[in-house]
Design a protein around this motif. Structure first.
Motif, PDB file in Angstrom:
ATOM      1  N   MET A 135       0.848  -1.196   0.000  1.00 52.28           N
ATOM      2  CA  MET A 135       0.000   0.000   0.000  1.00 52.28           C
ATOM      3  C   MET A 135       0.878   1.238   0.000  1.00 52.28           C
ATOM      4  O   MET A 135       1.938   1.264   0.640  1.00 52.28           O
ATOM      5  CB  MET A 135      -0.909   0.017   1.232  1.00 52.28           C
ATOM      6  CG  MET A 135      -1.852  -1.147   1.354  1.00 52.28           C
ATOM      7  SD  MET A 135      -2.886  -1.001   2.844  1.00 52.28           S
ATOM      8  CE  MET A 135      -3.789  -2.574   2.761  1.00 52.28           C
ATOM      9  N   LEU A 137       0.750   5.155   1.086  1.00 47.66           N
ATOM     10  CA  LEU A 137      -0.030   6.047   1.933  1.00 47.66           C
ATOM     11  C   LEU A 137       0.682   7.398   2.019  1.00 47.66           C
ATOM     12  O   LEU A 137       1.834   7.470   2.431  1.00 47.66           O
ATOM     13  CB  LEU A 137      -0.179   5.447   3.332  1.00 47.66           C
ATOM     14  CG  LEU A 137      -0.685   4.000   3.391  1.00 47.66           C
ATOM     15  CD1 LEU A 137      -0.543   3.435   4.782  1.00 47.66           C
ATOM     16  CD2 LEU A 137      -2.126   3.927   2.924  1.00 47.66           C
ATOM     17  N   SER A 146      -5.706   6.484   8.147  1.00 45.60           N
ATOM     18  CA  SER A 146      -6.273   5.143   8.301  1.00 45.60           C
ATOM     19  C   SER A 146      -6.744   4.650   6.940  1.00 45.60           C
ATOM     20  O   SER A 146      -7.151   5.448   6.091  1.00 45.60           O
ATOM     21  CB  SER A 146      -7.441   5.139   9.295  1.00 45.60           C
ATOM     22  OG  SER A 146      -8.498   5.956   8.831  1.00 45.60           O
ATOM     23  N   THR A 147      -6.657   3.354   6.749  1.00 44.31           N
ATOM     24  CA  THR A 147      -7.105   2.749   5.489  1.00 44.31           C
ATOM     25  C   THR A 147      -7.458   1.293   5.729  1.00 44.31           C
ATOM     26  O   THR A 147      -7.048   0.688   6.737  1.00 44.31           O
ATOM     27  CB  THR A 147      -6.015   2.867   4.401  1.00 44.31           C
ATOM     28  OG1 THR A 147      -6.550   2.429   3.146  1.00 44.31           O
ATOM     29  CG2 THR A 147      -4.808   2.011   4.745  1.00 44.31           C
ATOM     30  N   THR A 148      -8.220   0.746   4.814  1.00 43.15           N
ATOM     31  CA  THR A 148      -8.643  -0.658   4.880  1.00 43.15           C
ATOM     32  C   THR A 148      -8.357  -1.311   3.538  1.00 43.15           C
ATOM     33  O   THR A 148      -8.567  -0.698   2.489  1.00 43.15           O
ATOM     34  CB  THR A 148     -10.144  -0.772   5.203  1.00 43.15           C
ATOM     35  OG1 THR A 148     -10.400  -0.143   6.468  1.00 43.15           O
ATOM     36  CG2 THR A 148     -10.579  -2.229   5.273  1.00 43.15           C
ATOM     37  N   GLY A 149      -7.865  -2.538   3.584  1.00 37.72           N
ATOM     38  CA  GLY A 149      -7.558  -3.258   2.345  1.00 37.72           C
ATOM     39  C   GLY A 149      -7.890  -4.733   2.452  1.00 37.72           C
ATOM     40  O   GLY A 149      -8.207  -5.244   3.531  1.00 37.72           O
ATOM     41  N   ASN A 169      -6.820  -3.550   8.459  1.00 43.32           N
ATOM     42  CA  ASN A 169      -7.005  -2.130   8.778  1.00 43.32           C
ATOM     43  C   ASN A 169      -5.684  -1.577   9.319  1.00 43.32           C
ATOM     44  O   ASN A 169      -5.040  -2.218  10.143  1.00 43.32           O
ATOM     45  CB  ASN A 169      -8.101  -1.942   9.827  1.00 43.32           C
ATOM     46  CG  ASN A 169      -9.430  -2.533   9.397  1.00 43.32           C
ATOM     47  OD1 ASN A 169      -9.760  -3.647   9.796  1.00 43.32           O
ATOM     48  ND2 ASN A 169     -10.190  -1.818   8.606  1.00 43.32           N
ATOM     49  N   SER A 171      -3.903   2.093  10.820  1.00 43.50           N
ATOM     50  CA  SER A 171      -4.089   3.479  11.266  1.00 43.50           C
ATOM     51  C   SER A 171      -2.847   3.919  12.028  1.00 43.50           C
ATOM     52  O   SER A 171      -2.166   3.111  12.647  1.00 43.50           O
ATOM     53  CB  SER A 171      -5.333   3.613  12.151  1.00 43.50           C
ATOM     54  OG  SER A 171      -5.180   2.869  13.344  1.00 43.50           O
TER      55      SER A 171
END
Length: 254
Positions: A135, A137, A146-149, A169, A171
């Motif tokens: 990822m 960022l 924060s992100t979700t994959g 998740n 963060s």
């Protein structure tokens, strides 16, 4: 008349101090960085002090020793203030899965991650290491991210698990650093990695459809990450220790 005389005697020390202060020579101190009003508020009581913000100066009167002490304090305070510079940070996160099962067909570890994997194998001798996801960022110091994959199925491939997948998740808070303009490190506060991973539960007969259950794994840490270097920041066990997830981070300062 007697009471009046006593009053004069009682006031005489104050009057003497006032006369002594008024007759003491004035000492002018020019300021370069601190605000004269702030200095006056701090030293009022130690000496008689008058401040002029427009001229960036203070005048001190009082006992020579007290004036010398006040000058010493002023010189310590009248210095450039360290500024907090907020920078743009690009964080690259790699999630690596390790297991003793055969590698999936076509799985290949990128060349730039090979040194990291060699170090991991020296400590954690799993037979197979696979890159599950990466990822990119981008955020600014002083902000939260924060992100979700969704990761590749790991450690087992649920042939008919429907919508069951590994959800992760991430963060963290990018903490500003004093003197950041000369720092080549990034501070990650409260970095959290959480994943829900499907694992086989119970025993299944040969040829039967395996049963899966999602389990929660993760970790939390705070760290300083040097720019341009890949660092393993956390490990979490899966499937009773037969598999593991590793999180690798690298940072770029813009």
């Amino acid at each position: 008349m007697r009471l009046f005389a006593l009053a004069l005697i009682a006031l005489s020390p104050i009057a003497a101090f006032s006369q002594k202060t008024d007759s003491a020579p004035a000492t002018l101190v020019r300021l370069h960085y601190a605000k004269p009003g702030d200095i006056a508020g701090l030293l009022n009581g130690l000496v008689v002090i008058r401040a002029n913000d427009a001229l960036r100066a203070v005048v001190l009167r009082g006992d020579p020793q007290a004036v010398a002490k006040a000058e010493e304090i002023i010189h310590k305070l009248d210095v450039p203030q360290t500024q907090t510079s907020e920078r743009n940070i690009v964080l690259t996160m790699y999630v690596i899965g390790a297991t003793n099962k055969p590698a999936p067909a076509g799985a290949k570890m990128p060349e730039d991650l090979q040194p990291v994997v060699r170090q991991l194998k020296a400590i954690f001798p799993y037979s197979t290491y696979s890159l599950l996801d990466s990822m990119l960022l981008r955020s600014r110091e002083g902000t939260d991210m924060s992100t979700t994959g969704t990761l590749k199925f790991f450690p087992s491939q649920p042939a008919s698990a429907g919508e069951m997948a590994t959800i992760c998740n991430i963060s963290y808070h990018l903490s500003p650093q004093r003197g950041a303009e000369t720092s080549n490190a990034v501070r990650l506060s409260e970095f959290r990695f959480h994943a829900r991973v499907p694992v086989v539960v119970g025993s299944t007969a040969a040829g039967a459809t395996p049963q899966f259950q999602q389990v929660s794994v993760g970790f939390k840490t705070t760290l300083d990450l040097p720019e341009g270097k890949k660092a393993v920041v956390g490990k979490t066990d899966i499937d009773n220790g037969d598999a593991a997830l590793f999180v690798v981070l690298s940072a770029k300062i813009e």
